[in-house]
Each structure stands twice: as C-alpha cells, then as structure tokens.
Design a protein around this motif. Structure first.
Motif, PDB file in Angstrom:
ATOM      1  N   VAL A 154       0.845  -1.184   0.000  1.00  0.00           N
ATOM      2  CA  VAL A 154       0.000   0.000   0.000  1.00  0.00           C
ATOM      3  C   VAL A 154       0.884   1.239   0.000  1.00  0.00           C
ATOM      4  CG1 VAL A 154      -1.807   1.249   1.232  1.00  0.00           C
ATOM      5  CG2 VAL A 154      -1.781  -1.252   1.252  1.00  0.00           C
ATOM      6  N   GLU A 155       0.678   2.087  -0.982  1.00  0.00           N
ATOM      7  CA  GLU A 155       1.430   3.335  -1.055  1.00  0.00           C
ATOM      8  C   GLU A 155       0.811   4.337  -0.092  1.00  0.00           C
ATOM      9  OE1 GLU A 155       1.455   5.104  -4.852  1.00  0.00           O
ATOM     10  OE2 GLU A 155       2.801   6.742  -4.280  1.00  0.00           O
ATOM     11  N   ARG A 156       1.538   4.604   0.950  1.00  0.00           N
ATOM     12  CA  ARG A 156       1.044   5.514   1.974  1.00  0.00           C
ATOM     13  C   ARG A 156       1.329   6.952   1.553  1.00  0.00           C
ATOM     14  NH1 ARG A 156      -0.271   2.553   6.411  1.00  0.00           N
ATOM     15  NH2 ARG A 156       0.592   0.462   6.531  1.00  0.00           N
ATOM     16  N   ASN A 157       0.266   7.671   1.280  1.00  0.00           N
ATOM     17  CA  ASN A 157       0.392   9.067   0.876  1.00  0.00           C
ATOM     18  C   ASN A 157       0.520   9.934   2.124  1.00  0.00           C
ATOM     19  OD1 ASN A 157       0.101   8.429  -1.850  1.00  0.00           O
ATOM     20  ND2 ASN A 157      -2.118   8.395  -1.662  1.00  0.00           N
ATOM     21  N   VAL A 158       1.702  10.422   2.347  1.00  0.00           N
ATOM     22  CA  VAL A 158       1.951  11.285   3.498  1.00  0.00           C
ATOM     23  C   VAL A 158       1.433  12.680   3.171  1.00  0.00           C
ATOM     24  CG1 VAL A 158       3.703  12.227   5.025  1.00  0.00           C
ATOM     25  CG2 VAL A 158       3.966   9.918   4.106  1.00  0.00           C
ATOM     26  N   VAL A 159       0.563  13.193   4.019  1.00  0.00           N
ATOM     27  CA  VAL A 159      -0.016  14.511   3.807  1.00  0.00           C
ATOM     28  C   VAL A 159       0.995  15.561   4.249  1.00  0.00           C
ATOM     29  CG1 VAL A 159      -1.892  16.060   4.429  1.00  0.00           C
ATOM     30  CG2 VAL A 159      -2.348  13.627   4.099  1.00  0.00           C
ATOM     31  N   VAL A 160       1.391  16.392   3.320  1.00  0.00           N
ATOM     32  CA  VAL A 160       2.314  17.484   3.618  1.00  0.00           C
ATOM     33  C   VAL A 160       1.485  18.743   3.847  1.00  0.00           C
ATOM     34  CG1 VAL A 160       4.264  18.833   2.795  1.00  0.00           C
ATOM     35  CG2 VAL A 160       4.082  16.422   2.191  1.00  0.00           C
ATOM     36  N   PRO A 161       1.527  19.322   5.036  1.00  0.00           N
ATOM     37  CA  PRO A 161       0.680  20.494   5.307  1.00  0.00           C
ATOM     38  C   PRO A 161       1.171  21.718   4.553  1.00  0.00           C
ATOM     39  CG  PRO A 161       2.149  20.081   7.164  1.00  0.00           C
ATOM     40  CD  PRO A 161       2.333  18.930   6.216  1.00  0.00           C
ATOM     41  N   ASP A 162       0.217  22.535   4.133  1.00  0.00           N
ATOM     42  CA  ASP A 162       0.551  23.811   3.496  1.00  0.00           C
ATOM     43  C   ASP A 162       0.776  24.908   4.529  1.00  0.00           C
ATOM     44  OD1 ASP A 162      -0.223  23.364   0.392  1.00  0.00           O
ATOM     45  OD2 ASP A 162      -1.567  22.236   1.677  1.00  0.00           O
ATOM     46  N   VAL A 163       0.108  24.773   5.688  1.00  0.00           N
ATOM     47  CA  VAL A 163       0.185  25.782   6.737  1.00  0.00           C
ATOM     48  C   VAL A 163       0.511  25.078   8.050  1.00  0.00           C
ATOM     49  CG1 VAL A 163      -1.014  27.664   7.900  1.00  0.00           C
ATOM     50  CG2 VAL A 163      -1.524  27.161   5.509  1.00  0.00           C
ATOM     51  N   ILE A 164       1.322  25.698   8.872  1.00  0.00           N
ATOM     52  CA  ILE A 164       1.708  25.148  10.167  1.00  0.00           C
ATOM     53  C   ILE A 164       1.308  26.150  11.246  1.00  0.00           C
ATOM     54  CG2 ILE A 164       3.628  24.342  11.593  1.00  0.00           C
ATOM     55  CD1 ILE A 164       5.109  23.631   9.042  1.00  0.00           C
ATOM     56  N   VAL A 165       0.598  25.649  12.254  1.00  0.00           N
ATOM     57  CA  VAL A 165       0.146  26.477  13.374  1.00  0.00           C
ATOM     58  C   VAL A 165       0.885  26.021  14.628  1.00  0.00           C
ATOM     59  CG1 VAL A 165      -1.829  27.240  14.734  1.00  0.00           C
ATOM     60  CG2 VAL A 165      -2.110  26.761  12.299  1.00  0.00           C
ATOM     61  N   THR A 166       1.543  26.942  15.292  1.00  0.00           N
ATOM     62  CA  THR A 166       2.303  26.642  16.500  1.00  0.00           C
ATOM     63  C   THR A 166       1.917  27.610  17.606  1.00  0.00           C
ATOM     64  OG1 THR A 166       4.122  28.048  15.715  1.00  0.00           O
ATOM     65  CG2 THR A 166       4.259  25.682  15.236  1.00  0.00           C
ATOM     66  N   HIS A 167       2.203  27.219  18.839  1.00  0.00           N
ATOM     67  CA  HIS A 167       1.954  28.089  19.982  1.00  0.00           C
ATOM     68  C   HIS A 167       2.961  29.235  19.994  1.00  0.00           C
ATOM     69  CE1 HIS A 167      -1.153  25.768  22.059  1.00  0.00           C
ATOM     70  NE2 HIS A 167      -0.498  24.674  21.690  1.00  0.00           N
ATOM     71  N   ALA A 168       2.467  30.423  20.273  1.00  0.00           N
ATOM     72  CA  ALA A 168       3.327  31.610  20.385  1.00  0.00           C
ATOM     73  C   ALA A 168       2.830  32.433  21.558  1.00  0.00           C
ATOM     74  CB  ALA A 168       3.310  32.425  19.096  1.00  0.00           C
TER      75      ALA A 168
END
Length: 546
Positions: free
Chosen positions: A331-345
């Motif tokens: 099974v080809e596991r499609n890794v989802v690459v995020p377009d936006v990253i939300v972090t604590h600030a």
C-alpha cells in the motif's frame, strides 16, 4: 426593414490569461502544484529554480588562497615524513646505525629537496602543456578494500540484507516461491502459474471459470491459434481444477478462493478437530448476511446448534482473515504534507506557511539579458521570434506572481480560520464553533468561491494533528440555551459516547439522541445515524459483543 444605429451599455467579466492561471493554481493541491511547476520549468526557458546558497564560512573559504610560509611548509613536510616511516622489515635491507648528526643533515637535505620539488610542480601546474603527466590508475580507490563476494559477516552483507528485508514481497512472488518446491509436470506447473497470476490483491479468483480456461488454453497454444472446441475447454478446466487444489494448500490459507464463504471454509478446515471449528464450518454454509448481522437465533434454528456453540463459532469466524492477500499488498502511503503550520506563540498561535511546499522560482537572468540585447532580431529570429520570446518571458513572470499570490491567499484564509476557531486550537474538536465560508469571505473581502478553492485539498498542521482546511467549517445545530453547536463538535461527542458504552449493551441511535438532548444539543435520530455513518461506526446490533 429600416436599419439604424443604437447604443447599449452592459457589463461583462473578461478573464485574462493571467487571471485564469491564478484561479487554476489556487485550486490545485500540493502534489498537483509541484507537477505544474515541473511542467512549467520544462516548457519555459526563462523560468529557473532559485537555489539556496550556503553562507560563506569564517574559516576555510576566506583563508583557502592564503600564502603558506616556508617554515610552515617545512613543519608540514616533517610531520608527513614522520607518519610515512615504514616499520615493516623488507627483504634485502639490513638495519644500520648512523650518528644523530648524519641523520639530522640527511633529513634536512631531504626536506629541502622535497620542498624544491613541490615548488617546481606548483609552477608547472599552470596548464601550459610543458609538463606531461601520465595517468596513474593506482591513485583511484587505493584505500578501498577489495570486494569479496564470498565474505560473510561483513558490513556490506549486512547492508544488503537490510535492503532486501525492506523490499516488499508480493503475493505472487510468495506463492511462486512455494510452487518451485513442488515437483509438477510442465502442464501442471503452467496451470498453477496461470492461477497465481490471475489472483487479485485480496487473494481471490474473481474471473469466470470458463474465461479462465479459455485464457489458459490460449496461453498454451498461442493467441493466434484457432478457437478451441468444447473438449479443449473442458480439458483446460480440468487442468485448472487440479492446479487450484495445489493453490489451496499454500500459504496464506484461503488464497485462491472464489468468494468469502470458500475463503473462510478453507481456513476453518485446518481446525476441524475442535467442536467450534466443526460448528463454524456448518455456519459458513448459511447466508453470509446472518453471520454479518450475528443473528444467533436464526443460525441456531437453521444449523441445529445450541446458543453457546453458535456464539463460540461466530467468535472463531470473527478471528479469521477475510482477505488473505492483504498482508502482501504494498500500500502506497500518501503522506499529507501540510501547506500551513500552526504553532503556539505565547498565549496565542502563530500561522506560517510550510517552506517545503513553496517553490523557489526566478526569471533566468542570462536568457532575459540575451533577449534584451537582441531586440532587433539580428540573429535571424526577426520581430516575430522576438515577440514570441517576449511572450514566454511575460508568462514566466506571471507564473511567479500567481504562485506568490496563491500562497498569500492561503495564509490569509488560514489566519482568519485560526482566529475564528481559537477554542479548537486550545481545547480540541469538542470546542469547535460553527463556521461557514461566507464569514471568512466577508472578513477578507473575497468571493465565497475563492474561499472554497483555497480550502480544497489544502492542509493545516495543528497541535492536535493535520486537518484539511474544510474540516474547520461546519453547520450549526440548535441548543436549549439558544446558541449553536458545530456539527464537527457533535460528531466528536458522539464518538466519545460510543467509545465509553458497554460492549454488551451498545447505545442505539435513539439513546444517543437522548444523551445529546441531555447536554442541551437538539439532534434528531436520523441526524445521529448520518453522523455515525460519516464516522464509519457500525450500528448497535453489530457493535454488540457476543
């Protein structure tokens, strides 16, 4: 008919090629965007990938061309001479004792001669052709050990074994390996090979038996042969029936079955000695709907078994493998690459784009400058050729600008979503609030269709996982307090209620609806059933444990 002139004022929207490209790039996913960039790089010569250059190191590059003093050269050569002393006794050489003074004078002369030789070699390395150097193959790979194919326990063998272990083995390869251990005739071996290659990914033979026999006959006699008769087809079917017996005895058990019932029976036959296995074998002869629904009463009546035996047999069937070939499917596991990253600030959250998905493009300076210098078309291109190249240059600039605008729009929409769904990023999906596309569109001054394109196939990495941007939009359900609850929060609450239920007494849809009403959420039974199916949760009768 009288002719006349009239004026009419109207408005219409004309989509320029640049605007059409901007809209098309906005709705592309990350993978599609990468493919579009690669295609444009191949087609447009003025488009180039901007490479990141490492910063210049303080030591090394700046001092690479620095002059070395004579004392430093003598010290370096002396250190090399000390390390190059060969302590291994050789044939024909006798050790001799000399005074320290002679050794010092000899070493000094040796150092001076080596320095003079290196200086002459450095002077002749200007490429003037005065010095001719013959290639020496011994310089290449002198320190590399000889490769020994028969060695055991080496690092190379370990790496090779690790690489082979990582390579997935298909179902067909696994079965062919077992078939090689069987002593079969050429015809039986060909029939077994044909059946193995006819299996689907789950390990089933789903093709019609007559079609399989016809295809096997053509495999033996060639595709250009005449159509076979009835006797030839029956003979091919008999050969396949013999081969399928060999196939059913291979691992994994159940491979080569025609349907689910036969697959389960093949696995149960290995456990026929136990009472549960004999009962399970009888139950598999009944319609599979009764087994799926766990209708114990009807199974007891039709099979003539008591309640306890039927429940034990159903438990045995539940532990079988319905798809024998599933473990071999790569099974080809499609890794989802995020377009936006939300972090604590601090007390809030920081929203930024993922640099890995942002292509770094620029206009090729060499080609652009060459085209500017050749505006008159002196090289034979003419005015038409120069206009075509100017158009390609403009397309490259438009493409870079549209990509930048695409990511800017994604960042603006993602920032607005984080501001509206701040409770989600703090407390989780139970705190999700209702949100529609129009709210974000009115806030950013964009059209609702633009927000829809931005939130399609775009992903955001959050402290609670990676979600599609559309996940943060949901309809609202009324509450007793007069407020609204998000459908996403209601589905999360249903998941928690079902996870906390008793396995022997699962909650029905009516009971789940009543529990939601107790918490102030007005949710009908049909709505609960729709949300439960969206979560891929089975109904109460199938969740009940025996």
């Amino acid at each position: 008919m009288k002719q006349g002139l009239s004026l009419r004022v109207s408005q219409h929207l004309a989509l320029t090629p640049q605007l059409q490209q901007s809209i098309r790039l906005l709705q592309l996913s990350t993978l599609e965007m990468a493919q579009e960039v690669e295609q444009m790089l191949d087609e447009n010569p003025f488009l180039d990938r901007e490479e990141e250059r490492a910063e210049r190191e303080e030591f090394g590059l700046d001092q690479g061309d620095a002059q070395v003093s004579a004392s430093e050269q003598i010290a370096e050569v002396a250190s090399v001479a000390e390390t190059d002393v060969d302590l291994t006794p050789q044939e024909g050489l006798q050790p001799s004792l000399t005074s320290s003074a002679s050794n010092d004078s000899g070493s000094a002369e040796t150092l001076e001669s080596r320095i003079d030789g290196e200086a002459k070699l450095e002077e002749s390395w200007d490429g003037d052709g005065s010095v001719e150097m013959a290639p020496d193959d011994g310089e290449w790979g002198g320190d590399a050990p000889a490769r020994n194919n028969n060695s055991t326990g080496g690092d190379d063998d370990t790496a090779t074994a690790a690489e082979l272990a990582q390579c997935p083995v298909s179902l067909q390869d696994h079965l062919h390996e077992q078939a090689r251990c069987l002593r079969l005739s050429e015809t039986d071996q060909a029939a077994l090979y044909f059946l193995i290659e006819s299996l689907n990914d789950d390990g089933y033979l789903v093709d019609d038996w007559t079609e399989l026999a016809l295809a096997f006959w053509r495999l033996l006699h060639g595709r250009d042969a005449l159509s076979p008769g009835i006797e030839a087809i029956e003979q091919a079917e008999e050969q396949l029936r013999t081969a399928i017996g060999w196939l059913h005895n291979m691992e994994p058990t159940g491979v080569g079955a025609r349907d689910l019932g036969e697959c389960l029976r093949l696995q149960i036959e290995e456990l026929r000695n136990s009472p549960e296995a004999r009962a399970a074998l009888v139950i598999c002869g009944q319609p599979l709907e009764l087994i799926a629904k766990r209708d114990v009463k009807r199974l007891c009546a039709q099979c003539g078994l008591d309640d306890q035996t039927v429940r034990a047999a159903l438990g045995l069937i539940a532990g079988l493998e319905p798809k024998p070939g599933r473990q071999f499917v790569d099974v080809e596991r499609n890794v989802v690459v995020p377009d936006v990253i939300v972090t604590h600030a601090g007390r809030g959250f920081k929203v930024h784009l993922n640099a890995e998905v942002m292509p770094r493009l620029r206009v090729h300076d060499v080609y652009a400058n060459a085209m500017r210098q050749n505006r008159g078309g002196k090289d034979g291109g003419g005015a038409a050729g120069h206009a075509a190249m100017q158009q390609r240059l403009q397309e490259a600039r438009w493409f870079i600008k549209n990509i930048q605008q695409r990511f800017d729009t994604i960042l603006r929409v993602s920032t607005a979503i984080v501001e509206r769904q701040r409770n989600f990023f703090t407390h989780g999906e139970l705190a999700m609030r209702p949100l529609v596309l129009r709210e974000i569109a009115d806030e950013l001054g964009l059209h609702e269709s633009t927000i829809s394109r931005v939130t399609t196939a775009k992903y955001m990495a959050t402290p609670f996982g990676t979600f599609e941007l559309k996940y943060f939009f949901g309809s609202s359900l009324g509450t007793e307090a007069g407020g609204n609850a998000s459908s996403t929060a209601v589905r999360a609450l249903l998941k928690q209620l079902i996870a906390a239920e008793e396995p022997k007494k699962p909650l029905s849809d009516n009971q789940l609806s009543d529990l939601l009403k107790e918490q102030g959420i007005e949710c009908a039974r049909r709505t609960v059933a729709k949300y439960r199916e969206a979560l891929r949760i089975a109904p109460a009768n199938l969740r009940k444990t025996l």
